[in-house]
Design a protein around this motif. Sequence first.
Motif, short mmCIF file in Angstrom:
data_model
loop_
_atom_site.label_atom_id
_atom_site.label_comp_id
_atom_site.label_asym_id
_atom_site.label_seq_id
_atom_site.Cartn_x
_atom_site.Cartn_y
_atom_site.Cartn_z
N TRP A 1 0.84 -1.20 0.00
CA TRP A 1 0.00 0.00 0.00
C TRP A 1 0.87 1.24 0.00
CZ3 TRP A 1 -4.62 -1.10 -1.42
CH2 TRP A 1 -5.20 -2.31 -1.05
N VAL A 2 0.47 2.23 -0.79
CA VAL A 2 1.22 3.48 -0.90
C VAL A 2 0.26 4.65 -0.69
CG1 VAL A 2 2.78 4.85 -2.34
CG2 VAL A 2 2.74 2.36 -2.58
N PRO A 3 -0.05 4.97 0.57
CA PRO A 3 -0.97 6.09 0.81
C PRO A 3 -0.34 7.42 0.39
CG PRO A 3 -0.23 5.13 2.89
CD PRO A 3 0.39 4.34 1.80
N GLY A 4 -1.19 8.28 -0.17
CA GLY A 4 -0.75 9.61 -0.57
C GLY A 4 -1.52 10.67 0.19
N ASN A 5 -0.89 11.82 0.38
CA ASN A 5 -1.54 12.97 1.01
C ASN A 5 -2.34 13.72 -0.05
OD1 ASN A 5 0.09 12.25 3.15
ND2 ASN A 5 1.18 14.20 3.28
N VAL A 6 -3.65 13.80 0.12
CA VAL A 6 -4.49 14.58 -0.79
C VAL A 6 -4.39 16.04 -0.34
CG1 VAL A 6 -6.78 14.91 -1.79
CG2 VAL A 6 -6.04 12.62 -1.08
N PHE A 7 -3.76 16.86 -1.19
CA PHE A 7 -3.53 18.26 -0.82
C PHE A 7 -4.28 19.26 -1.68
CE2 PHE A 7 -0.33 17.55 -4.06
CZ PHE A 7 -0.29 18.75 -4.76
N GLY A 8 -4.95 18.79 -2.74
CA GLY A 8 -5.69 19.69 -3.60
C GLY A 8 -6.75 18.95 -4.38
N THR A 9 -7.67 19.72 -4.95
CA THR A 9 -8.74 19.14 -5.77
C THR A 9 -8.98 20.03 -6.99
OG1 THR A 9 -11.00 18.28 -5.75
CG2 THR A 9 -10.63 20.28 -4.48
N VAL A 10 -9.10 19.41 -8.14
CA VAL A 10 -9.33 20.17 -9.37
C VAL A 10 -10.74 20.73 -9.35
CG1 VAL A 10 -9.49 20.01 -11.89
CG2 VAL A 10 -7.65 18.79 -10.68
N VAL A 11 -10.84 22.02 -9.65
CA VAL A 11 -12.14 22.70 -9.66
C VAL A 11 -12.56 23.18 -11.05
CG1 VAL A 11 -12.05 23.38 -7.23
CG2 VAL A 11 -11.09 24.91 -8.97
#
Length: 168
Positions: A127-137
């Motif tokens: 497993w390779v968890p990633g930090n969600v730091f942004g979202t496309v708007v």
Amino acid sequence: MARHITVTLEARGVSCLARLLDDEAPRTASAVWDALPLSSAVFHGKYARNEIYNLVPAFAAVEPGKENTTITPIPGDLCYFQFDADVLVTPSHGYGGGEVPTQKHDIIDLALFYGRNNLLINGDQGWVPGNVFGTVVEGLEEMAAACQDIWMGGARGETLTFARSDRT
């Protein structure tokens, strides 16, 4: 006030606009914002599915650590991954032409997920968890079409750039 960044495929001339998730991932969003612009060769995900990413030398004065992590990113998620150089420089990853930065021990993978059904698991690492730091708007549909072109047509000669936007 929300902070925004642009994510651009330079050769294809396609960009999308993303909002930083300052409330959900304050350390990661700040580390990325402070380091922008960040630009390097683009890669298409091998394991995760609908992902493009670049690899840049570690840039944060203090590594943000795990924050707002996921192993199932959704379309429009921007993710931050921190890797030890030894993790990525393996034959199974296929990097061989100097694509992996080695100036510092840590390597940062900045990724855009453009479609559904992603799963962050790697045959070598688990497993390779990633930090969600942004979202496309804005602009995800056009960016997704360009990402599909990278998948089917190749990434050679393409650069992925993350930059500050003056949009508020």
